[in-house]
Design an enzyme around this catalytic site. Structure first.
Site, short mmCIF file in Angstrom:
data_model
loop_
_atom_site.label_atom_id
_atom_site.label_comp_id
_atom_site.label_asym_id
_atom_site.label_seq_id
_atom_site.Cartn_x
_atom_site.Cartn_y
_atom_site.Cartn_z
CE1 TYR A 146 15.62 19.19 29.67
CE2 TYR A 146 16.33 17.01 30.34
CZ TYR A 146 15.60 18.16 30.58
OH TYR A 146 14.87 18.27 31.72
CG HIS B 220 4.71 17.80 30.48
ND1 HIS B 220 5.17 19.00 30.95
CD2 HIS B 220 5.80 17.04 30.30
CE1 HIS B 220 6.48 18.96 31.05
NE2 HIS B 220 6.89 17.78 30.66
CG PHE B 221 4.77 14.54 25.54
CD1 PHE B 221 4.43 14.51 24.20
CD2 PHE B 221 4.38 13.48 26.35
CE1 PHE B 221 3.70 13.46 23.69
CE2 PHE B 221 3.64 12.43 25.84
CZ PHE B 221 3.29 12.42 24.50
NE ARG C 64 0.37 9.04 27.34
CZ ARG C 64 1.69 9.11 27.22
NH1 ARG C 64 2.44 9.08 28.29
NH2 ARG C 64 2.25 9.20 26.04
#
Lengths: 180, 543
Positions: free
Chosen positions: B219, B366-367, B429
């Site tokens: 964030y 996603h990131f 990953r």
């Protein structure tokens, strides 16, 4: 286009309410799956000293692999270590409840069985436990999925799922992958 | 020109220099993982590269961009000098010293622990010292932002802090809270181990502490993009901000709900008490709310712009928007990627479904989509918006800026959609090479080739971006111009002062303290109560 200040606030209230409803739907779905369908993450606070894993007890070398427990139930005991699985192949019966118990004597590892929901981190100091049931027979990959050092990419094992009538544990309840 | 132009440019160029180097490493990593033979391919080089890519993108690009942009906002939104500029410069040089230490230790192979550390793996202590310096310099920035806002409030009693500055200060407050976790991990556990003071670590504790930071940090990276959505995009589109109050509520919500959610990164860990995984999962659902509010307010703001420009009917306003403006285009592209990234995030946070995708390429996808896509494209748009003000020059070519933004969005889609697919089917990953002769893996080849192409497009787009901003610095008389002062979007109904609670952070700090205590006191204390056996330190630098 003139929209009054009350108009703005009203439209926002309606949107906020709609989004609150959406969030509650998400939450309900997740909690329903967790409670009614037992889809929960693998939490298991059970301690083990990484320094003495090999010496004796549950994770001594001759105790590793698949075992039909005397009290029933199939348990797979694994040691994940830089940079291999011990053992590197395990055999499990199809469509039967099985429990993985996995420990690390050195650093953080992680395992998944590709194409299934078997997935857990292995944190030194704790015993990871995953309960599952394999629906299809066949050979599946079980790689280490967490960075554990320069040899991480080579750290990979296999799970051989066999029909129940081909799952033949020995007198001690142990079953091994037949070569190759 | 802002009086701090040199300071701001120094920060932004540091950020984008790190970005430029890191993206080339990213492409090379995709090449190594692909079915095609790559030069210099080895495990050691791969993990050096992953550590460098992650640290440069996650710590250097973000932190320096946010600091530079924050100084810009503080000066242009508050229309007063930023306090203590010498301190800001000192913090900048401390941060640079930190970056030098990180680069030196990573490149020399003394720190192959990736940017998320994984103790008991332990790098050279100077790697962590470098990161501490970067974070410490950002703390100075946080304090300067809060002092700037406080001084302005004293000079303007009864007035609302301009939204762009309120949001920047919200990010400073968020960052101070966020870094407590990683600071505790590094200072109390990792550094003593790295310097050889201790030989063992409590691994579960380090993971819990890192999780405190691990979610809120995104964030911190994201808020500049939201500042642009609310205060720049409506202005460039020729409209008004639909609601100043709603915007403040969104920023405050990020501060409150962005923090007590980190345990969702540890869903698959054995050690966190399962009840607390559930509690933090609930907060994670709530943190979707500020984004959902933002989608509404920003779309409504853009609708006012489209209608003011003559757009008719239900959706006619969309076509009427000035899509040729880089800021407007970037906002549209960013929102498109936010749909995919947000959808992926909902899967990740789902208590049960997480097992399906944890530590697969789905998460990487996603990131990259959310951060590399939605957020970084707004960093570009912000750069294009403020570079003329920082250099006193006209934009050399708006068309090339548009080409760059489009190619970035397209490249990011081509890069990360295959990762989503492969992740869903279990591609794990952090692996340097795959054995494509294995029949379970062979079918991945075309998908890996596609994502490699996406990576190549991103590198070209990044190079174009660097050219686009570098051209502002080339001495060309035709480009010299009187720059207009920075303008931020005015709300539809200005004049009304924000409620006192939404003009400061005292109340929200108390709430964060309560929520963080509720969310983390037990999971952290848990390690001291159950006293798990410790793990031996593993030094990656071979000492």
């Amino acid at each position: 286009m003139a929209i009054s200040e009350t108009g703005v606030v009203q439209s926002e209230r309606r949107w906020a309410l709609a989004m609150a409803v959406v969030s509650v739907i998400f939450l309900t779905a997740i909690l329903y799956a967790a409670i009614a369908q037992h889809l929960s993450p693998p939490s298991n606070v059970e301690l083990i000293d990484p320094a003495t894993i090999h010496v004796s007890g549950e994770f001594a070398e001759d105790n590793l692999g698949t075992r039909l427990e005397p009290e029933g139930g199939v348990v797979i005991r694994l040691v994940t270590t830089q940079f291999s699985f011990v053992p590197s192949c395990v055999v499990v019966p199809q469509d039967a409840p099985v429990t993985f118990r996995v420990v690390s004597p050195d650093v953080i590892h992680g395992i998944m069985v590709v194409g299934t929901n078997v997935n857990t981190m292995i944190v030194p100091g704790y015993i990871s436990r995953v309960r599952t049931r394999f629906a299809e027979a066949g050979e599946k990959l079980m790689p280490c999925h967490e960075f554990c050092g320069l040899g991480h990419s080579q750290m990979i094992a296999k799970v051989r799922v066999v029909p129940v009538n081909e799952f033949k544990p020995d007198a001690d309840g142990r079953a091994h992958c037949a070569e190759p | 020109m802002p009086s701090l132009s040199r300071l701001i440019l120094a920060h932004l160029w540091t950020a984008f220099a790190a970005f430029g180097g890191a993206i080339i490493l990213g492409l090379w990593q995709m090449w190594v993982r692909s079915p095609f033979a790559a030069p210099l391919s080895s495990s050691e080089n791969y993990f050096i590269s992953v550590t460098a890519h992650g640290s440069a993108m996650g710590y250097v690009l973000t932190t320096f961009f946010i600091m530079g942009f924050g100084y810009f906002v503080a000066e242009t939104a508050l229309k007063r000098p930023v306090p203590f500029p010498q301190l800001a410069w000192a913090a900048f040089y401390a941060g640079i010293a930190g970056v030098v230490l990180v680069v030196a230790t990573v490149i020399s192979g003394q720190a192959t622990v990736l940017f998320t550390f994984y103790p008991p793996l332990t790098a050279s202590p100077w790697f962590y010292v470098g990161l501490v310096l970067v974070v410490a310099s950002s703390w100075v920035w946080c304090v300067l932002m809060l002092v700037a806002m406080g001084q302005w409030k004293r000079e303007n009693p009864g007035k609302s802090v301009p939204l762009a500055m309120f949001a920047t200060a919200a990010n400073a407050v968020l960052w101070l809270w966020t870094t407590i976790g990683v600071a505790a991990e590094i200072v109390f556990v990792v550094l003593p181990a790295a310097f050889g003071v201790t030989d063992t670590v409590d691994v579960g504790l380090t993971r819990t502490l890192f999780s405190w930071t691990l979610h809120a940090i995104v964030y911190f990276w994201l808020l500049p993009a939201y500042i642009a959505f609310y205060t720049m995009a409506p202005q460039k589109a020729g409209g008004r901000l639909y609601s100043d109050t709603m915007a403040r509520i969104s920023f405050v919500s990020f501060l409150i709900y962005g923090l007590p959610v980190g345990l969702h990164h540890l869903f698959m860990d054995p050690h966190p008490p399962s009840g607390f995984k559930t509690v933090q999962m609930v907060f994670t659902v709530l943190v979707a709310v500020p984004t959902l509010l933002t989608v509404f307010t920003v779309c409504a703001s853009m609708e006012t712009a489209g209608r003011l420009r003559g757009g008719q009917g239900l959706l006619g306003w969309v076509g009427a928007l000035p899509w040729k403006e880089p800021m407007v285009l970037a906002t549209g592209l960013s929102f498109s990627m936010l749909w995919f990234g947000g959808f992926g995030g909902l899967i990740n946070m789902s208590y049960g479904m997480n097992a399906m995708i944890h530590n697969t390429s789905w998460v990487t996808a996603h990131f990259h989509m959310i951060f590399g896509g939605s957020v970084v494209i707004m960093y570009f748009a912000i750069a294009y918006e403020i570079w003329p003000k920082l250099t006193g020059r006209k934009t050399p070519s708006v068309a090339l800026q548009r080409v760059q933004l489009w190619s970035w969005a397209i490249g990011m889609m081509i890069l990360s959609l295959p990762w989503h697919v492969l992740g869903l089917f279990g591609q794990w990953r952090r692996v340097a090479q795959f054995d494509y002769s294995d029949p379970n893996i062979a079918w991945w080849s075309p998908w890996m080739a596609a994502s490699l192409l996406g990576g190549a497009i991103l590198v070209v787009s990044a190079a174009l971006f660097i050219c686009n901003i570098a051209r502002f610095h080339i001495d060309d008389k035709k480009l010299q111009a009187e720059t207009e002062p920075m303008r931020y979007a005015v709300s539809l109904h200005p004049g009304t002062a924000a409620p006192a609670a939404l003009n400061g952070f005292s109340l929200w700090n108390v709430l964060v303290l309560v929520l963080m205590t509720a969310a983390y006191a037990v999971p952290i204390a848990h390690s001291f109560v159950v006293k798990p056996p410790q793990a031996q330190v593993h030094r990656v630098n071979g000492q």
